[in-house]
Each structure stands twice: as structure tokens, then as C-alpha cells.
Design a protein around this motif. Structure first.
Motif, PDB file in Angstrom:
ATOM      1  N   ILE A  63      49.983  70.411  78.864  1.00  0.00           N
ATOM      2  CA  ILE A  63      49.232  69.287  78.309  1.00  0.00           C
ATOM      3  C   ILE A  63      49.141  68.171  79.345  1.00  0.00           C
ATOM      4  CG2 ILE A  63      49.248  67.537  76.478  1.00  0.00           C
ATOM      5  CD1 ILE A  63      50.874  69.737  74.855  1.00  0.00           C
ATOM      6  N   SER A  64      50.235  67.939  80.055  1.00  0.00           N
ATOM      7  CA  SER A  64      50.262  66.923  81.101  1.00  0.00           C
ATOM      8  C   SER A  64      51.276  67.340  82.155  1.00  0.00           C
ATOM      9  CB  SER A  64      50.653  65.562  80.526  1.00  0.00           C
ATOM     10  OG  SER A  64      50.761  64.602  81.560  1.00  0.00           O
ATOM     11  N   ASP A  65      50.922  67.111  83.420  1.00  0.00           N
ATOM     12  CA  ASP A  65      51.873  67.416  84.494  1.00  0.00           C
ATOM     13  C   ASP A  65      52.295  66.158  85.246  1.00  0.00           C
ATOM     14  OD1 ASP A  65      49.577  66.913  85.901  1.00  0.00           O
ATOM     15  OD2 ASP A  65      49.514  68.840  86.920  1.00  0.00           O
ATOM     16  N   ASP A  66      51.981  65.003  84.652  1.00  0.00           N
ATOM     17  CA  ASP A  66      52.355  63.738  85.289  1.00  0.00           C
ATOM     18  C   ASP A  66      52.584  62.668  84.222  1.00  0.00           C
ATOM     19  OD1 ASP A  66      52.911  62.006  87.386  1.00  0.00           O
ATOM     20  OD2 ASP A  66      50.815  61.374  87.585  1.00  0.00           O
ATOM     21  N   LEU A  67      53.608  62.883  83.387  1.00  0.00           N
ATOM     22  CA  LEU A  67      53.910  61.925  82.322  1.00  0.00           C
ATOM     23  C   LEU A  67      54.289  60.572  82.903  1.00  0.00           C
ATOM     24  CD1 LEU A  67      56.071  64.072  79.874  1.00  0.00           C
ATOM     25  CD2 LEU A  67      53.809  63.158  79.431  1.00  0.00           C
ATOM     26  N   ASP A  68      53.769  59.535  82.298  1.00  0.00           N
ATOM     27  CA  ASP A  68      54.094  58.166  82.705  1.00  0.00           C
ATOM     28  C   ASP A  68      55.491  57.830  82.180  1.00  0.00           C
ATOM     29  OD1 ASP A  68      54.326  55.372  82.946  1.00  0.00           O
ATOM     30  OD2 ASP A  68      52.158  55.122  82.755  1.00  0.00           O
ATOM     31  N   SER A  69      56.380  57.437  83.066  1.00  0.00           N
ATOM     32  CA  SER A  69      57.773  57.179  82.682  1.00  0.00           C
ATOM     33  C   SER A  69      57.902  56.083  81.615  1.00  0.00           C
ATOM     34  CB  SER A  69      58.615  56.827  83.908  1.00  0.00           C
ATOM     35  OG  SER A  69      58.119  55.663  84.533  1.00  0.00           O
ATOM     36  N   LYS A  70      56.914  55.182  81.535  1.00  0.00           N
ATOM     37  CA  LYS A  70      56.973  54.107  80.524  1.00  0.00           C
ATOM     38  C   LYS A  70      56.893  54.656  79.100  1.00  0.00           C
ATOM     39  CE  LYS A  70      53.447  51.988  82.191  1.00  0.00           C
ATOM     40  NZ  LYS A  70      52.324  51.114  82.530  1.00  0.00           N
TER      41      LYS A  70
ATOM     42  N   ASP B 294      62.623  66.929  84.786  1.00  0.00           N
ATOM     43  CA  ASP B 294      62.272  65.682  85.484  1.00  0.00           C
ATOM     44  C   ASP B 294      61.364  64.786  84.643  1.00  0.00           C
ATOM     45  OD1 ASP B 294      59.782  66.899  85.614  1.00  0.00           O
ATOM     46  OD2 ASP B 294      59.708  66.965  87.798  1.00  0.00           O
ATOM     47  N   GLN B 295      61.050  65.224  83.421  1.00  0.00           N
ATOM     48  CA  GLN B 295      60.247  64.473  82.459  1.00  0.00           C
ATOM     49  C   GLN B 295      58.833  64.181  82.953  1.00  0.00           C
ATOM     50  OE1 GLN B 295      62.858  61.134  81.565  1.00  0.00           O
ATOM     51  NE2 GLN B 295      63.826  62.316  79.952  1.00  0.00           N
ATOM     52  N   LYS B 296      58.290  65.058  83.769  1.00  0.00           N
ATOM     53  CA  LYS B 296      56.919  64.899  84.261  1.00  0.00           C
ATOM     54  C   LYS B 296      55.956  65.844  83.556  1.00  0.00           C
ATOM     55  CE  LYS B 296      57.331  61.881  87.638  1.00  0.00           C
ATOM     56  NZ  LYS B 296      56.710  60.598  87.491  1.00  0.00           N
ATOM     57  N   LEU B 297      56.437  67.023  83.163  1.00  0.00           N
ATOM     58  CA  LEU B 297      55.595  68.064  82.599  1.00  0.00           C
ATOM     59  C   LEU B 297      55.780  68.150  81.092  1.00  0.00           C
ATOM     60  CD1 LEU B 297      53.781  70.636  83.377  1.00  0.00           C
ATOM     61  CD2 LEU B 297      55.906  71.898  83.090  1.00  0.00           C
ATOM     62  N   LEU B 298      54.667  68.177  80.371  1.00  0.00           N
ATOM     63  CA  LEU B 298      54.676  68.386  78.927  1.00  0.00           C
ATOM     64  C   LEU B 298      53.852  69.630  78.649  1.00  0.00           C
ATOM     65  CD1 LEU B 298      55.220  67.465  75.972  1.00  0.00           C
ATOM     66  CD2 LEU B 298      53.110  66.110  76.144  1.00  0.00           C
ATOM     67  N   CYS B 299      54.464  70.606  77.976  1.00  0.00           N
ATOM     68  CA  CYS B 299      53.736  71.841  77.689  1.00  0.00           C
ATOM     69  C   CYS B 299      54.118  72.360  76.306  1.00  0.00           C
ATOM     70  CB  CYS B 299      54.016  72.900  78.761  1.00  0.00           C
ATOM     71  SG  CYS B 299      55.700  73.550  78.760  1.00  0.00           S
ATOM     72  N   PHE B 300      53.360  73.353  75.876  1.00  0.00           N
ATOM     73  CA  PHE B 300      53.679  74.079  74.649  1.00  0.00           C
ATOM     74  C   PHE B 300      53.927  75.516  75.060  1.00  0.00           C
ATOM     75  CE2 PHE B 300      52.779  76.719  70.979  1.00  0.00           C
ATOM     76  CZ  PHE B 300      53.511  76.072  69.991  1.00  0.00           C
ATOM     77  N   ARG B 301      54.998  76.101  74.554  1.00  0.00           N
ATOM     78  CA  ARG B 301      55.320  77.476  74.922  1.00  0.00           C
ATOM     79  C   ARG B 301      55.549  78.299  73.664  1.00  0.00           C
ATOM     80  NH1 ARG B 301      58.944  77.411  79.572  1.00  0.00           N
ATOM     81  NH2 ARG B 301      57.055  76.657  80.531  1.00  0.00           N
ATOM     82  N   TYR B 302      54.961  79.474  73.687  1.00  0.00           N
ATOM     83  CA  TYR B 302      55.091  80.433  72.589  1.00  0.00           C
ATOM     84  C   TYR B 302      55.335  81.792  73.219  1.00  0.00           C
ATOM     85  CZ  TYR B 302      53.740  83.305  68.555  1.00  0.00           C
ATOM     86  OH  TYR B 302      53.733  84.211  67.530  1.00  0.00           O
ATOM     87  N   VAL B 303      56.315  82.539  72.700  1.00  0.00           N
ATOM     88  CA  VAL B 303      56.630  83.862  73.242  1.00  0.00           C
ATOM     89  C   VAL B 303      56.480  84.901  72.135  1.00  0.00           C
ATOM     90  CG1 VAL B 303      58.385  85.297  74.352  1.00  0.00           C
ATOM     91  CG2 VAL B 303      58.236  82.857  74.906  1.00  0.00           C
ATOM     92  N   LEU B 304      55.701  85.931  72.435  1.00  0.00           N
ATOM     93  CA  LEU B 304      55.495  87.048  71.519  1.00  0.00           C
ATOM     94  C   LEU B 304      56.357  88.213  71.995  1.00  0.00           C
ATOM     95  CD1 LEU B 304      53.858  88.516  69.246  1.00  0.00           C
ATOM     96  CD2 LEU B 304      52.199  89.106  71.030  1.00  0.00           C
ATOM     97  N   VAL B 305      57.172  88.750  71.106  1.00  0.00           N
ATOM     98  CA  VAL B 305      58.014  89.898  71.413  1.00  0.00           C
ATOM     99  C   VAL B 305      57.328  91.146  70.863  1.00  0.00           C
ATOM    100  CG1 VAL B 305      60.302  90.931  71.120  1.00  0.00           C
ATOM    101  CG2 VAL B 305      60.053  88.441  71.200  1.00  0.00           C
ATOM    102  N   MET B 306      57.171  92.149  71.738  1.00  0.00           N
ATOM    103  CA  MET B 306      56.529  93.402  71.339  1.00  0.00           C
ATOM    104  C   MET B 306      57.350  94.573  71.857  1.00  0.00           C
ATOM    105  SD  MET B 306      52.519  92.739  72.305  1.00  0.00           S
ATOM    106  CE  MET B 306      52.835  92.021  73.914  1.00  0.00           C
TER     107      MET B 306
END
Length: 180
Positions: free
Chosen positions: A81-88, A114-126
Motif C-alpha cells: 500500500i505504501s513503501d514510504d510511510l511518513d513517520s509523523k 523500519d515502519q516504512k512499508l505498509l502491506c497486506f499479506r494473505y497466504v493460501l495453503v494448498m
């Protein structure tokens, strides 16, 4: 199932992702393991101005199956979603992520150490021996599930990250949905 056959099936699924995206005029490429560093990967640029806060980078890949593990394979949907989060605004984003994750039935919003990257992760097990047609069906469902979570909450998190919304406004608008 032999490891090579498993890898071939996985590559067929990754190729399907790229081909279907290209048919729908969505930018997508297949990145080989040597460049991606983890595994062969389908990289997709998701854009939806109505539901996403800017562009979301999707990285879709199968975790390597160790020789000792021949039962399951893991398909990862990682949406940046973001790879450069504003520290504020990191604290407000962290608080929102914590509250949102508590309500999710699958997947999670994550912040890098490092609190810079915001992502969503989903893992499918098959199962490793899953037929490729079933793998494709499961992968499509996993991608839709991950994208739905990002479409529901990505803009809100983007507004918190940019300072357009503060934590108080977030709780006012979404607190009842999140049990707050």
C-alpha cells in the motif's frame, strides 16, 4: 509429486495471473527467482482510483517447497500500500492496523520493522499434489480476497498515512465496525 513438476505447475499458475491481467489491461510481469530473490513471482500494478489510495503493487508467488515438506505449498499475495510511510503518522496507522486486523477473518495488514512499508499479506495453503485447475481457482479466490481487504481499508490507511484523517476521525467513522 516431483519437485520439478510442482514448480512447473506453480509457474503455470503465475503465467495465468500475468496473462489474465494483460487481457484486462492491467500491467503485470513475471519476475524470475534470480531477480525477485524469493521465488518466481507475478508482479501486478493494481490501480483503482475509487477504492485505492494510489497504486497498489501486488506480488504473487509460491514459497519454495523444502525437500522435507512434500505435503503443502504456500501461495502468497503481498499487496504493498505504501513503501514510504511518513513517520509523523506511523502511530495512527499502527493503531488502525491493529484494530482492522482483529476483525479480519484472513490475511493481515503489516508494517515493516523500519515502519516504512505498509502491506497486506494473505497466504493460501494448498496440497502439493493439487491439480493445476484447482490451484488456479484457489489462487484467483486468494487474490480477490486480498484485494477486497485492501480496497475496503487501503484508502482509509492511506488517509491516515497522509494526515488527511487522524485517529479520532478514524474511530468516529469506523469504530462501530471494528468493535471500538
Amino acid at each position: 509429486m516431483e519437485k520439478m513438476e510442482c514448480k512447473e505447475r506453480q509457474n503455470e499458475v503465475l503465467n495465468m495471473i500475468v496473462e489474465e491481467c494483460e487481457k484486462n489491461k492491467i500491467v503485470a510481469v513475471k519476475v524470475p527467482e534470480e531477480e525477485a530473490g524469493i521465488a518466481d513471482m507475478a508482479v501486478v500494478r493494481h490501480k483503482d482510483k475509487e477504492r485505492l489510495s494510489g497504486e497498489v503493487l501486488g506480488e504473487y508467488y509460491f514459497l519454495p517447497v523444502p525437500e522435507s515438506e512434500k505435503v503443502f505449498q504456500y501461495f502468497v499475495c503481498s499487496l504493498t500500500i505504501s513503501d514510504d510511510l511518513d513517520s509523523k503518522f506511523v502511530q495512527a496507522v499502527q493503531q488502525a492496523v491493529s484494530k482492522i486486523n482483529f476483525t479480519l477473518s484472513s490475511g493481515a495488514f503489516l508494517m515493516s520493522p523500519d515502519q516504512k512499508l505498509l502491506c497486506f499479506r494473505y497466504v493460501l495453503v494448498m496440497p502439493v499434489e493439487q491439480e493445476v485447475s484447482c490451484m488456479k481457482l484457489g489462487v484467483r479466490a486468494a487474490m480477490v480476497n486480498a484485494l477486497r481487504s485492501v480496497m475496503k481499508w487501503g484508502r482509509v490507511l492511506g488517509d491516515l498515512e497522509s494526515g488527511k484523517m487522524d485517529e479520532r476521525e478514524f474511530l468516529r467513522q469506523f469504530g462501530s465496525q471494528l468493535g471500538c
